[in-house]
Design a protein around this motif. Sequence first.
Motif, short mmCIF file in Angstrom:
data_model
loop_
_atom_site.label_atom_id
_atom_site.label_comp_id
_atom_site.label_asym_id
_atom_site.label_seq_id
_atom_site.Cartn_x
_atom_site.Cartn_y
_atom_site.Cartn_z
N ARG A 63 0.84 -1.21 0.00
CA ARG A 63 0.00 0.00 0.00
C ARG A 63 0.87 1.26 0.00
N LEU A 64 1.95 1.23 0.79
CA LEU A 64 2.87 2.37 0.85
C LEU A 64 3.46 2.66 -0.52
N THR A 65 3.92 1.62 -1.19
CA THR A 65 4.54 1.80 -2.50
C THR A 65 3.53 2.32 -3.52
N ARG A 66 2.33 1.75 -3.53
CA ARG A 66 1.31 2.23 -4.46
C ARG A 66 0.96 3.69 -4.20
N PHE A 67 0.93 4.08 -2.92
CA PHE A 67 0.62 5.46 -2.57
C PHE A 67 1.70 6.39 -3.12
N VAL A 68 2.97 6.00 -2.95
CA VAL A 68 4.06 6.83 -3.48
C VAL A 68 3.94 6.96 -4.99
N LEU A 69 3.67 5.86 -5.67
CA LEU A 69 3.50 5.91 -7.13
C LEU A 69 2.34 6.81 -7.52
N ASP A 70 1.23 6.68 -6.83
CA ASP A 70 0.05 7.48 -7.16
C ASP A 70 0.32 8.97 -6.95
N HIS A 71 0.93 9.32 -5.81
CA HIS A 71 1.12 10.75 -5.53
C HIS A 71 2.27 11.32 -6.35
N THR A 72 3.25 10.50 -6.66
CA THR A 72 4.33 10.98 -7.53
C THR A 72 3.79 11.26 -8.93
N ALA A 73 2.87 10.43 -9.37
CA ALA A 73 2.15 10.64 -10.64
C ALA A 73 3.10 10.86 -11.81
N GLY A 74 4.18 10.07 -11.85
CA GLY A 74 5.09 10.14 -12.98
C GLY A 74 6.07 11.30 -12.96
N ARG A 75 6.05 12.12 -11.91
CA ARG A 75 6.97 13.26 -11.87
C ARG A 75 8.43 12.81 -11.78
N VAL A 76 8.68 11.73 -11.06
CA VAL A 76 10.00 11.10 -11.01
C VAL A 76 9.80 9.60 -10.97
N PRO A 77 10.78 8.81 -11.41
CA PRO A 77 10.66 7.36 -11.30
C PRO A 77 10.76 6.90 -9.85
N VAL A 78 10.20 5.73 -9.57
CA VAL A 78 10.19 5.17 -8.22
C VAL A 78 10.70 3.74 -8.27
N VAL A 79 11.60 3.41 -7.36
CA VAL A 79 12.01 2.02 -7.13
C VAL A 79 11.61 1.65 -5.71
N ALA A 80 11.50 0.36 -5.42
CA ALA A 80 11.06 -0.06 -4.09
C ALA A 80 11.60 -1.44 -3.78
N SER A 81 11.68 -1.74 -2.48
CA SER A 81 12.19 -3.03 -2.04
C SER A 81 11.09 -3.84 -1.36
N GLY A 82 11.08 -3.87 -0.02
CA GLY A 82 10.15 -4.74 0.68
C GLY A 82 10.64 -6.17 0.75
N HIS A 83 11.91 -6.39 0.42
CA HIS A 83 12.51 -7.72 0.35
C HIS A 83 13.03 -8.10 1.73
N THR A 84 12.17 -8.67 2.57
CA THR A 84 12.50 -8.93 3.96
C THR A 84 12.47 -10.39 4.34
N ALA A 85 11.90 -11.25 3.52
CA ALA A 85 11.69 -12.65 3.88
C ALA A 85 13.02 -13.42 3.89
N CYS A 86 12.99 -14.58 4.56
CA CYS A 86 14.17 -15.45 4.60
C CYS A 86 14.10 -16.56 3.55
N GLY A 87 12.96 -17.23 3.46
CA GLY A 87 12.79 -18.32 2.50
C GLY A 87 12.74 -17.81 1.07
N LEU A 88 13.38 -18.52 0.16
CA LEU A 88 13.48 -18.07 -1.22
C LEU A 88 12.11 -17.98 -1.89
N SER A 89 11.23 -18.93 -1.63
CA SER A 89 9.91 -18.90 -2.27
C SER A 89 9.11 -17.69 -1.79
#
Length: 311
Positions: A63-89
Amino acid sequence: MNINDPYRGVWPVMLTPFDDDREIDWESLKKLIDWYIRAGVNGLFANCQSSEMFFLSEAESLRLTRFVLDHTAGRVPVVASGHTACGLSQQIDQLGAMAETGVDSVIMISNRFALPEEGDDVVLENLRKVTTALPDTVGLGIYECPYPYKRLLSDEVVDWCARSGRYTFIKDTCCRLDTIARRVELARGSRLHIANANGQTLLPSLQAGAHGYSGVMANFHPALYVWLCDNWQNEPEKAELLAAYLSTASFIECLDYPVCAKDFQKSLGNFSTAACRVRGTEDYYAAHGPSAMQQAMRLGDMVGRQLGIPV
């Protein structure tokens, strides 16, 4: 440096504002995004360690990432992580869901691919598996995040990322010019960019060919970093003076970051609180943190004015 290159320049590692109940403060987040963009940043790194991603649920991260994308509205590019899990799957599920948000690149955390005692062969094997599993419609990147432990990328891994054609972005935290210079050479001719997270080595890393800055101090004075990345070649004397200030000011992050950054955003009127999930604010406010931070920021304003840099 190609000014039309979308992955050059300054990419702040975004804060997540919280209210007094430590729930995400969406109105403050809007103000923060607009503040970054007014400063002239080239892109935004959402849902990273500075965003307290290890203390967000997966639903909140998306939700946080989608909000940033929505409010940025293409003014600048956005990258994001959220890569916190341990198991590969589970990691593949997390990263795949993040790719579906529409970010320009999904940023992986280097320490998620192997335990501290495991070798780089394990990192490379798992990195290949994850890369293959993710859609080729989205760019990929790697962040040498220091939590829960710092895992620096080997030359072999950087070379593989560059030659794969899939990787756009490495957030470099090695803090070593010789290593950064090697990585620049390994990435040369590919779409892979090296973004230095370290203020003390930023100017010499730009001189060595690094593509920009993605560090915590862009949460304090991003306009100064934007000027340095854009003008170090044309105005080298000003750049040396500014880099000397930025190098010294970078020690501010030792004052209970991200509390100090949120306190600064509160002083600007962007945040309603300095609340964090990663730690409390009591020690910061009980010590000399607020005063030291504000004095460093005032000095930055004075340095900028004396050099004729808009701040």
